[in-house]
Write an enzyme that holds these catalytic residues in place. Structure first.
Site, mmCIF file in Angstrom:
data_model
loop_
_atom_site.group_PDB
_atom_site.id
_atom_site.type_symbol
_atom_site.label_atom_id
_atom_site.label_comp_id
_atom_site.label_asym_id
_atom_site.label_seq_id
_atom_site.Cartn_x
_atom_site.Cartn_y
_atom_site.Cartn_z
ATOM 1 N NE ARG A 183 -4.004 -1.873 2.257
ATOM 2 C CZ ARG A 183 -3.858 -2.863 3.115
ATOM 3 N NH1 ARG A 183 -2.838 -2.877 3.944
ATOM 4 N NH2 ARG A 183 -4.731 -3.844 3.130
ATOM 5 C CE LYS A 204 -1.147 14.744 -13.157
ATOM 6 N NZ LYS A 204 -1.628 15.305 -14.433
ATOM 7 C CD GLU A 222 6.842 17.962 -21.407
ATOM 8 O OE1 GLU A 222 6.173 18.912 -20.948
ATOM 9 O OE2 GLU A 222 6.311 16.908 -21.823
ATOM 10 C CE LYS A 277 5.008 18.609 -13.307
ATOM 11 N NZ LYS A 277 5.062 17.351 -14.029
ATOM 12 C CD GLU A 318 -4.393 17.514 -13.855
ATOM 13 O OE1 GLU A 318 -3.413 16.803 -13.575
ATOM 14 O OE2 GLU A 318 -4.837 17.637 -14.999
ATOM 15 N NE ARG A 371 0.132 17.813 -11.378
ATOM 16 C CZ ARG A 371 0.830 16.943 -10.721
ATOM 17 N NH1 ARG A 371 0.568 16.714 -9.454
ATOM 18 N NH2 ARG A 371 1.800 16.261 -11.302
ATOM 19 C CG ASN A 427 -2.965 18.222 -20.080
ATOM 20 O OD1 ASN A 427 -2.008 17.486 -19.867
ATOM 21 N ND2 ASN A 427 -4.161 17.773 -20.346
ATOM 22 C CG HIS A 480 0.746 17.381 -22.701
ATOM 23 N ND1 HIS A 480 1.529 18.513 -22.580
ATOM 24 C CD2 HIS A 480 1.495 16.373 -22.206
ATOM 25 C CE1 HIS A 480 2.688 18.190 -22.037
ATOM 26 N NE2 HIS A 480 2.704 16.899 -21.803
ATOM 27 C CG HIS A 485 -1.004 12.688 -24.795
ATOM 28 N ND1 HIS A 485 -1.641 12.803 -23.580
ATOM 29 C CD2 HIS A 485 0.247 12.285 -24.509
ATOM 30 C CE1 HIS A 485 -0.797 12.498 -22.618
ATOM 31 N NE2 HIS A 485 0.358 12.182 -23.151
ATOM 32 C CG HIS A 500 5.830 12.851 -23.923
ATOM 33 N ND1 HIS A 500 4.471 12.674 -23.989
ATOM 34 C CD2 HIS A 500 6.053 13.785 -22.966
ATOM 35 C CE1 HIS A 500 3.896 13.459 -23.092
ATOM 36 N NE2 HIS A 500 4.837 14.141 -22.449
HETATM 37 N N1 LIG Z 1 4.644 11.622 -14.435
HETATM 38 C C1 LIG Z 1 4.639 12.744 -15.096
HETATM 39 O O1 LIG Z 1 4.210 13.799 -14.594
HETATM 40 C C2 LIG Z 1 5.167 12.762 -16.495
HETATM 41 C C3 LIG Z 1 5.383 13.984 -17.147
HETATM 42 C C4 LIG Z 1 5.936 13.958 -18.422
HETATM 43 C C5 LIG Z 1 6.233 12.756 -19.040
HETATM 44 N N2 LIG Z 1 5.994 11.596 -18.374
HETATM 45 C C6 LIG Z 1 6.311 10.312 -19.003
HETATM 46 O O2 LIG Z 1 7.714 10.224 -19.169
HETATM 47 C C7 LIG Z 1 7.989 9.383 -20.283
HETATM 48 C C8 LIG Z 1 8.990 10.044 -21.153
HETATM 49 O O3 LIG Z 1 10.173 10.243 -20.419
HETATM 50 P P1 LIG Z 1 11.586 10.319 -21.147
HETATM 51 O O4 LIG Z 1 11.513 11.292 -22.238
HETATM 52 O O5 LIG Z 1 12.608 10.460 -20.091
HETATM 53 O O6 LIG Z 1 11.667 8.907 -21.873
HETATM 54 P P2 LIG Z 1 12.423 7.528 -21.469
HETATM 55 O O7 LIG Z 1 12.320 7.238 -20.047
HETATM 56 O O8 LIG Z 1 11.941 6.532 -22.449
HETATM 57 O O9 LIG Z 1 13.943 7.889 -21.764
HETATM 58 C C9 LIG Z 1 14.322 8.160 -23.081
HETATM 59 C C10 LIG Z 1 15.485 7.270 -23.521
HETATM 60 O O10 LIG Z 1 16.678 7.831 -22.997
HETATM 61 C C11 LIG Z 1 17.398 6.852 -22.272
HETATM 62 N N3 LIG Z 1 18.087 7.577 -21.225
HETATM 63 C C12 LIG Z 1 17.574 8.176 -20.139
HETATM 64 N N4 LIG Z 1 18.518 8.829 -19.464
HETATM 65 C C13 LIG Z 1 19.697 8.611 -20.124
HETATM 66 C C14 LIG Z 1 21.029 9.026 -19.931
HETATM 67 N N5 LIG Z 1 21.385 9.838 -18.932
HETATM 68 N N6 LIG Z 1 21.960 8.607 -20.827
HETATM 69 C C15 LIG Z 1 21.622 7.814 -21.860
HETATM 70 N N7 LIG Z 1 20.377 7.413 -22.110
HETATM 71 C C16 LIG Z 1 19.411 7.814 -21.253
HETATM 72 C C17 LIG Z 1 16.342 5.866 -21.818
HETATM 73 O O11 LIG Z 1 16.903 4.599 -21.561
HETATM 74 C C18 LIG Z 1 15.423 5.836 -23.023
HETATM 75 O O12 LIG Z 1 15.918 4.993 -24.020
HETATM 76 C C19 LIG Z 1 6.670 9.114 -20.962
HETATM 77 O O13 LIG Z 1 6.244 7.816 -20.628
HETATM 78 C C20 LIG Z 1 5.741 10.151 -20.378
HETATM 79 O O14 LIG Z 1 4.398 9.725 -20.358
HETATM 80 C C21 LIG Z 1 5.468 11.577 -17.133
#
Ligand SMILES: NC(=O)c1ccc[n+]([C@@H]2O[C@H](COP(=O)([O-])OP(=O)(O)OC[C@H]3O[C@@H](n4cnc5c(N)ncnc54)[C@H](O)[C@@H]3O)[C@@H](O)[C@H]2O)c1
Length: 322
Positions: free
Chosen positions: A76, A98, A140, A182, A192, A198, A202, A205, A209, A221
Site C-alpha cells: 500500500r 504522477k 517541456e 512546475k 489537479e 495543475r 497540459n 498535450h 498526445h 513525447h
Molecule cells: N509523471 C509525469 O508527470 C510525467 C510527465 C511527463 C512525461 N511523463 C512520461 O515520461 C515518459 C517520457 O520520459 P523520457 O523522455 O525520459 O523517456 P524515457 O524514459 O523513455 O527515456 C528516453 C530514452 O533515454 C534513455 N536515457 C535516459 N537517461 C539517459 C542518460 N542519462 N543517458 C543515456 N540514455 C538515457 C532511456 O533509456 C530511453 O531509451 C513518458 O512515458 C511520459 O508519459 C510523465
C-alpha cells in the site's frame, strides 16, 4: 541507463550502508505496461522490501512512472526517490507525483499520485543522453516558459545551442528554473482539481498526445508536445485570444531546440477521425469536450472547453468543409 549509471549509483548507496537490490526494465515506452508493473511488484516482494525501505527510480520518465507506481502499490505504498537521468524527466516527469502505466486505450490511463520523498538531479548524467532526447526535454522546458515565464522562454531559445552542447552549468540553472515553475504549479493544486491549476501543465498535450499516438510512437513525447505548443498558439490566435506572433515565436524556439516544427505536414498525414478519436480519449475530457489549454500571450495561459473536431477545424482551416 543501467549499463551507463546503474552500477555507480548502486555502489554509492552500498558505500553508505544501504542494502541494494537492482531491477532493470527494458528501455522504451513499452515498459510502462501491466507486465512490467507485475514484474516490478514481484521483484519488490521477492526482495522483501519493507515499509521503511524505498524505491529509487534511476532513469528517464518511463522508469520514474513505472517505479513510482510499483512504490505506490507495494504494501500500500513505500517511499520512493526520483533520480531522473533524461532532461525531460528532470524538468517534468519526476516532479509532481504522477505515476502511471499505459493501457491499450491510451497513455498514462492507469496510475495514481505518489509523491516522491526527494528528487535528485545530477546534470552531469545528461552527458550520455542522445541529442534527440535532449531536445525532447527542451520542449517541456519551453512549455513551462510559455505557461508561466516569458523570460525563461526567451532564455531557452537563446541558450538552446549551449544546452545541446552540454554546458552543464547553464543547463543546471535552466533546469532549476523549470523545476521551480512546475513545482509551484503542482504545490498550488497537487491533485489537479482547480479549474486553472495543475491542468495548465497540459499545454501542448491535447494535440501532442494525439500526434504521438497516431505516429505509432515514432514521435518522441517531447517532440509531440513541441508540435502541440505550436498548435496551441495557432488555435489561440484563431480564437482571437493571442496575436499570431506567438506561433512564430514558438516556431523559432522549437527550431533552436532542434525540435520538429512541421505541424501542417503532421496534421495532413493523419485522417481527421484518427486525431479526433485520440483527442477524445484524452484523460481531461468531460462530455464531448476536452479542456484545451490556450495562450493569451507567452506567460499567460487560459482554458477553453472544445470538441476535438472544432480543435482540428481551428488548426487546419483549409481542410474545413467548403
Ligand atoms: N509523471 C509525469 O508527470 C510525467 C510527465 C511527463 C512525461 N511523463 C512520461 O515520461 C515518459 C517520457 O520520459 P523520457 O523522455 O525520459 O523517456 P524515457 O524514459 O523513455 O527515456 C528516453 C530514452 O533515454 C534513455 N536515457 C535516459 N537517461 C539517459 C542518460 N542519462 N543517458 C543515456 N540514455 C538515457 C532511456 O533509456 C530511453 O531509451 C513518458 O512515458 C511520459 O508519459 C510523465
Amino acid at each position: 541507463v543501467h549499463p551507463l549509471h546503474g552500477e555507480a549509483a548502486a555502489a554509492a548507496l552500498v558505500a553508505r550502508g544501504w542494502s541494494v537490490t537492482t531491477h532493470v526494465v527494458p528501455a522504451g515506452e513499452a515498459s510502462k505496461s501491466w507486465a512490467e508493473l507485475e514484474r516490478g511488484l514481484a521483484r519488490a516482494r521477492a526482495a522483501g522490501l519493507e515499509r521503511g525501505d524505498l524505491v529509487v527510480a534511476l532513469g528517464g520518465g518511463v522508469v520514474g512512472d513505472l517505479a513510482g507506481l510499483v512504490a505506490a502499490l507495494h504494501l500500500r505504498g513505500v517511499a520512493f526517490v526520483q533520480c531522473p537521468t533524461s532532461l525531460l524527466a528532470q524538468v517534468d516527469a519526476s516532479i509532481g507525483g504522477k505515476v502511471a502505466i499505459d493501457v491499450p486505450d491510451g497513455k498514462n490511463l492507469l496510475g495514481t499520485f505518489h509523491f516522491p520523498h526527494a528528487v535528485l538531479i545530477d546534470p552531469h548524467s545528461l552527458r550520455t543522453l542522445p541529442s534527440r532526447q535532449l531536445s525532447a526535454g527542451l520542449a517541456e522546458m519551453l512549455k513551462h516558459g510559455a505557461l508561466f515565464d516569458a523570460a525563461h522562454f526567451a532564455e531557452l531559445e537563446s541558450s538552446a545551442a549551449a544546452v545541446r552542447a552540454h554546458d552543464a552549468q547553464l543547463t543546471a540553472r535552466l533546469v532549476r528554473r523549470s523545476v521551480a515553475l512546475k513545482a509551484a504549479c503542482v504545490a498550488a493544486d497537487p491533485f489537479e482539481v482547480a479549474p486553472q491549476g495543475r491542468n495548465l501543465l497540459n499545454l501542448g498535450h491535447t494535440l501532442g498526445h494525439a500526434l504521438e499516438t497516431c505516429s505509432g510512437f515514432d514521435l518522441l513525447h517531447g517532440e509531440a508536445v513541441g508540435l502541440g505548443l505550436r498548435a496551441a498558439a495557432r488555435l489561440s490566435a484563431a480564437l482571437g485570444l493571442a496575436a499570431p506572433t506567438v506561433e512564430a515565436a514558438i516556431v523559432r524556439a522549437l527550431a533552436a531546440a532542434g525540435l520538429p516544427t512541421d505541424l501542417d505536414a503532421r496534421l495532413e498525414r493523419h485522417a481527421a477521425g484518427e486525431l479526433t478519436g485520440a483527442m477524445g480519449r484524452d484523460k481531461k475530457r468531460a462530455g464531448g469536450t476536452v479542456t484545451y489549454i490556450a495562450l493569451e500571450a507567452l506567460g499567460r495561459p487560459t482554458t477553453r472547453a472544445l470538441e476535438p473536431q472544432r480543435i482540428l477545424d481551428l488548426l487546419r482551416p483549409r481542410a474545413a468543409p467548403c
